[in-house]
Motif scaffolding. Sequence first.
Motif, PDB file in Angstrom:
ATOM      1  N   ALA A 184       0.975  -1.228  -0.186  1.00 58.21           N
ATOM      2  CA  ALA A 184      -0.076  -0.248   0.018  1.00 58.21           C
ATOM      3  C   ALA A 184       0.845   1.133  -0.065  1.00 58.21           C
ATOM      4  CB  ALA A 184      -0.964  -0.066   1.186  1.00 58.21           C
ATOM      5  N   GLY A 185       0.702   1.983  -1.252  1.00 64.32           N
ATOM      6  CA  GLY A 185       1.503   3.270  -1.023  1.00 64.32           C
ATOM      7  C   GLY A 185       2.938   3.034  -1.335  1.00 64.32           C
ATOM      8  N   ILE A 186       3.648   3.673  -0.284  1.00 62.00           N
ATOM      9  CA  ILE A 186       5.316   3.212  -0.494  1.00 62.00           C
ATOM     10  C   ILE A 186       5.652   2.044  -0.023  1.00 62.00           C
ATOM     11  CG2 ILE A 186       5.716   4.353   1.812  1.00 62.00           C
ATOM     12  CD1 ILE A 186       7.775   4.950  -1.462  1.00 62.00           C
ATOM     13  N   GLY A 187       4.770   1.489   0.745  1.00 65.08           N
ATOM     14  CA  GLY A 187       5.084  -0.024   1.143  1.00 65.08           C
ATOM     15  C   GLY A 187       5.430  -0.954   0.005  1.00 65.08           C
ATOM     16  N   VAL A 188       5.403  -0.597  -1.212  1.00 63.92           N
ATOM     17  CA  VAL A 188       5.680  -1.455  -2.271  1.00 63.92           C
ATOM     18  C   VAL A 188       7.113  -1.840  -2.402  1.00 63.92           C
ATOM     19  CG1 VAL A 188       5.790   0.426  -4.048  1.00 63.92           C
ATOM     20  CG2 VAL A 188       5.176  -1.700  -4.775  1.00 63.92           C
ATOM     21  N   THR A 189       7.907  -0.671  -1.604  1.00 64.80           N
ATOM     22  CA  THR A 189       9.162  -0.897  -1.815  1.00 64.80           C
ATOM     23  C   THR A 189       9.664  -2.262  -1.481  1.00 64.80           C
ATOM     24  OG1 THR A 189       9.454   0.011   0.180  1.00 64.80           O
ATOM     25  CG2 THR A 189       9.857   1.633  -1.761  1.00 64.80           C
ATOM     26  N   PRO A 190       9.614  -3.099  -0.384  1.00 65.41           N
ATOM     27  CA  PRO A 190      10.072  -4.350  -0.285  1.00 65.41           C
ATOM     28  C   PRO A 190       9.704  -5.326  -1.287  1.00 65.41           C
ATOM     29  CG  PRO A 190       8.640  -3.717   1.785  1.00 65.41           C
ATOM     30  CD  PRO A 190       8.382  -2.514   0.614  1.00 65.41           C
ATOM     31  N   PHE A 191       8.513  -5.260  -2.284  1.00 71.95           N
ATOM     32  CA  PHE A 191       8.437  -6.220  -3.251  1.00 71.95           C
ATOM     33  C   PHE A 191       9.215  -5.822  -4.445  1.00 71.95           C
ATOM     34  CE2 PHE A 191       4.669  -5.947  -0.427  1.00 71.95           C
ATOM     35  CZ  PHE A 191       4.705  -7.071   0.108  1.00 71.95           C
ATOM     36  N   ALA A 192       9.859  -4.651  -4.727  1.00 67.24           N
ATOM     37  CA  ALA A 192      10.587  -4.635  -5.724  1.00 67.24           C
ATOM     38  C   ALA A 192      11.876  -5.626  -5.640  1.00 67.24           C
ATOM     39  CB  ALA A 192      11.387  -3.094  -5.558  1.00 67.24           C
ATOM     40  N   SER A 193      12.298  -5.768  -4.737  1.00 70.08           N
ATOM     41  CA  SER A 193      13.524  -6.866  -4.515  1.00 70.08           C
ATOM     42  C   SER A 193      12.895  -8.459  -4.601  1.00 70.08           C
ATOM     43  CB  SER A 193      14.288  -6.665  -3.164  1.00 70.08           C
ATOM     44  OG  SER A 193      15.090  -7.671  -3.091  1.00 70.08           O
ATOM     45  N   ILE A 194      11.670  -8.625  -4.122  1.00 69.77           N
ATOM     46  CA  ILE A 194      11.026  -9.819  -3.879  1.00 69.77           C
ATOM     47  C   ILE A 194      10.281 -10.184  -5.136  1.00 69.77           C
ATOM     48  CG2 ILE A 194       9.083 -11.045  -3.037  1.00 69.77           C
ATOM     49  CD1 ILE A 194       9.675  -9.211  -0.209  1.00 69.77           C
ATOM     50  N   LEU A 195      10.036  -9.516  -5.951  1.00 66.54           N
ATOM     51  CA  LEU A 195       9.561 -10.011  -7.237  1.00 66.54           C
ATOM     52  C   LEU A 195      10.741 -10.093  -8.042  1.00 66.54           C
ATOM     53  CD1 LEU A 195       6.456  -7.555  -7.822  1.00 66.54           C
ATOM     54  CD2 LEU A 195       6.361  -9.904  -7.067  1.00 66.54           C
ATOM     55  N   LYS A 196      11.623  -9.500  -7.951  1.00 68.08           N
ATOM     56  CA  LYS A 196      12.725  -9.562  -8.904  1.00 68.08           C
ATOM     57  C   LYS A 196      13.424 -11.205  -8.597  1.00 68.08           C
ATOM     58  CE  LYS A 196      14.923  -5.771  -8.369  1.00 68.08           C
ATOM     59  NZ  LYS A 196      15.781  -4.743  -8.681  1.00 68.08           N
ATOM     60  N   GLY A 308      -6.255 -26.685  -1.313  1.00 69.56           N
ATOM     61  CA  GLY A 308      -5.238 -27.738  -0.572  1.00 69.56           C
ATOM     62  C   GLY A 308      -3.988 -27.304  -0.770  1.00 69.56           C
ATOM     63  N   SER A 309      -3.599 -26.209  -0.830  1.00 68.31           N
ATOM     64  CA  SER A 309      -2.269 -25.391  -0.869  1.00 68.31           C
ATOM     65  C   SER A 309      -2.047 -24.487   0.180  1.00 68.31           C
ATOM     66  CB  SER A 309      -2.089 -24.669  -2.291  1.00 68.31           C
ATOM     67  OG  SER A 309      -2.155 -25.179  -3.126  1.00 68.31           O
ATOM     68  N   ASP A 310      -0.843 -24.450   0.570  1.00 66.23           N
ATOM     69  CA  ASP A 310      -0.511 -23.262   1.876  1.00 66.23           C
ATOM     70  C   ASP A 310      -0.198 -22.013   1.080  1.00 66.23           C
ATOM     71  OD1 ASP A 310      -0.645 -25.146   3.890  1.00 66.23           O
ATOM     72  OD2 ASP A 310       1.450 -25.582   4.004  1.00 66.23           O
ATOM     73  N   ILE A 311      -0.678 -21.087   1.369  1.00 66.45           N
ATOM     74  CA  ILE A 311      -0.740 -19.691   0.718  1.00 66.45           C
ATOM     75  C   ILE A 311      -0.196 -18.626   1.572  1.00 66.45           C
ATOM     76  CG2 ILE A 311      -2.032 -17.766  -0.709  1.00 66.45           C
ATOM     77  CD1 ILE A 311      -4.294 -19.959  -1.321  1.00 66.45           C
ATOM     78  N   GLY A 312       1.049 -18.217   1.090  1.00 57.51           N
ATOM     79  CA  GLY A 312       1.627 -17.062   2.032  1.00 57.51           C
ATOM     80  C   GLY A 312       1.105 -15.673   1.767  1.00 57.51           C
ATOM     81  N   VAL A 313       0.709 -14.653   2.613  1.00 61.55           N
ATOM     82  CA  VAL A 313       0.283 -13.734   2.393  1.00 61.55           C
ATOM     83  C   VAL A 313       1.338 -12.549   3.062  1.00 61.55           C
ATOM     84  CG1 VAL A 313      -1.722 -11.961   2.521  1.00 61.55           C
ATOM     85  CG2 VAL A 313      -2.253 -14.376   2.226  1.00 61.55           C
ATOM     86  N   PHE A 314       1.808 -11.917   2.242  1.00 64.49           N
ATOM     87  CA  PHE A 314       2.868 -10.838   2.525  1.00 64.49           C
ATOM     88  C   PHE A 314       2.381  -9.334   2.362  1.00 64.49           C
ATOM     89  CE2 PHE A 314       4.591 -14.650   1.589  1.00 64.49           C
ATOM     90  CZ  PHE A 314       5.526 -15.129   2.818  1.00 64.49           C
ATOM     91  N   PHE A 315       2.242  -8.550   3.624  1.00 70.57           N
ATOM     92  CA  PHE A 315       1.885  -7.152   3.434  1.00 70.57           C
ATOM     93  C   PHE A 315       2.772  -6.230   3.922  1.00 70.57           C
ATOM     94  CE2 PHE A 315      -0.559  -3.688   5.664  1.00 70.57           C
ATOM     95  CZ  PHE A 315      -0.987  -3.093   4.619  1.00 70.57           C
ATOM     96  N   ASN A 342       1.866 -12.541   7.031  1.00 71.50           N
ATOM     97  CA  ASN A 342       3.152 -12.024   7.448  1.00 71.50           C
ATOM     98  C   ASN A 342       2.859 -10.440   7.186  1.00 71.50           C
ATOM     99  OD1 ASN A 342       4.935 -14.562   7.652  1.00 71.50           O
ATOM    100  ND2 ASN A 342       3.728 -14.886   5.937  1.00 71.50           N
ATOM    101  N   LYS A 343       3.183  -9.475   8.101  1.00 77.72           N
ATOM    102  CA  LYS A 343       3.000  -7.937   8.021  1.00 77.72           C
ATOM    103  C   LYS A 343       4.231  -7.477   8.306  1.00 77.72           C
ATOM    104  CE  LYS A 343       1.250  -7.345  12.674  1.00 77.72           C
ATOM    105  NZ  LYS A 343       0.340  -6.628  13.132  1.00 77.72           N
ATOM    106  N   GLU A 344       4.434  -6.018   7.580  1.00 71.59           N
ATOM    107  CA  GLU A 344       5.334  -4.997   8.121  1.00 71.59           C
ATOM    108  C   GLU A 344       4.468  -3.801   8.090  1.00 71.59           C
ATOM    109  OE1 GLU A 344       9.137  -5.100   5.948  1.00 71.59           O
ATOM    110  OE2 GLU A 344       8.616  -6.724   5.022  1.00 71.59           O
ATOM    111  N   ASN A 345       4.472  -3.203   9.295  1.00 70.75           N
ATOM    112  CA  ASN A 345       3.693  -1.935   9.393  1.00 70.75           C
ATOM    113  C   ASN A 345       4.489  -0.880   9.477  1.00 70.75           C
ATOM    114  OD1 ASN A 345       1.535  -3.618  11.515  1.00 70.75           O
ATOM    115  ND2 ASN A 345       1.096  -3.077   9.490  1.00 70.75           N
ATOM    116  N   PHE A 346       4.247   0.317   9.042  1.00 67.24           N
ATOM    117  CA  PHE A 346       4.825   1.611   9.105  1.00 67.24           C
ATOM    118  C   PHE A 346       3.691   2.667   9.546  1.00 67.24           C
ATOM    119  CE2 PHE A 346       3.732   1.193   4.317  1.00 67.24           C
ATOM    120  CZ  PHE A 346       2.971   2.446   4.332  1.00 67.24           C
TER     121      PHE A 346
END
Length: 346
Positions: A184-196, A308-315, A342-346
């Motif tokens: 959400a908003g600037i919270g997208v920054t961790p996913f730049a590295s994760i997606l790559k 039937g799957s384990d789904i990881g949600v990262f926020f 799994n969460k990271e709040n700011f």
Amino acid sequence: GVIKVQVNLDTHDPEYCYNKRPWGPPSNLNCSVPLFEKTSTPQTWKWVIGPIALYVFERIVRFVRGQQKVVISKVVNHPSKVLEIQMKKRGFQSVAGQYIFLNCPSIAKFEWHPFTLTSCPGDDYFSVHVRIVGDWTGSLFEACKANESRVQDAWKMPDVYVDGPFGTCSEDVFQYEVAVCVGAGIGVTPFASILKSLWYEQQKSDAGPSKTKKVYFFWICPDSNAFEWFDELLRSLENEMLSHNMEDFLEYNIYLTRGLNDTQATNIMLRETEDGGADAITGLRQKTHYGRPRWDQIFQDLASAHSGSDIGVFFCGPKVLSSVLHQECNKNTSGNTRFFYNKENF
């Protein structure tokens, strides 16, 4: 000393008297009231010296590590007041989703600010994206001479120190067959590295196929201008997935909650009639959604598609949205289909 010991164990056995209350006469003659006295010699040091030693050792390691030389190799001034700083440091190793503390002595000698790494572990540098929103970040922008159009020499860049990297819950994204990333908003920054990193892991042939088979990425942003610095990454991932016939590996959804001007509204109306045309806001193949996501429907669809799957949600984002996602994970976990939040709040 601070520590006290019981002195009447003969009339009050803790194991026997634990659930025999009330203690003492006249109701309980077998369990007197426990009596405590201070120890004759100070013994508190035995309990605190270990944690203090570990803390001092940790501070020394962080101080030494933070004083190692860091070279700013490149500075990119992105739109919407976002500054990308690429750096190099001998022996620096990181994992996707980690963060560092950054210090610039010419601005404030004793101020250390946390920033999420946006580079991929496979890059020959590590980078952060800094949003210019305050005095310290504004001073960093000026110190890096990001407002000047000509190329600056490396020796003209300010001295910076880096402490880290430090781990976060996002490192576990590689442990799930299905990963759901929400920024959400600037919270997208961790996913730049994760997606790559997820894509690079998928392409590794020597290590075998990656455990992660499907990635869903949701970005909720109030301002259309904030899309600009992240577009290049998504566009490159789009092109690479198409070239490998794996366009289904990543499914991204961008939600714009506000921030349209008249020109953008006109472009949207014209391009919506074009089949297969690029999105009017981001220029990507995937169309931008307008308004807020319907999380209840989204999680129901995820549970149905990956039964039937384990789904990881990262926020990563504000706490208000975090509680909503957490509730949806709990509500849609049933049988063999489990959501792990799994969460990271700011």
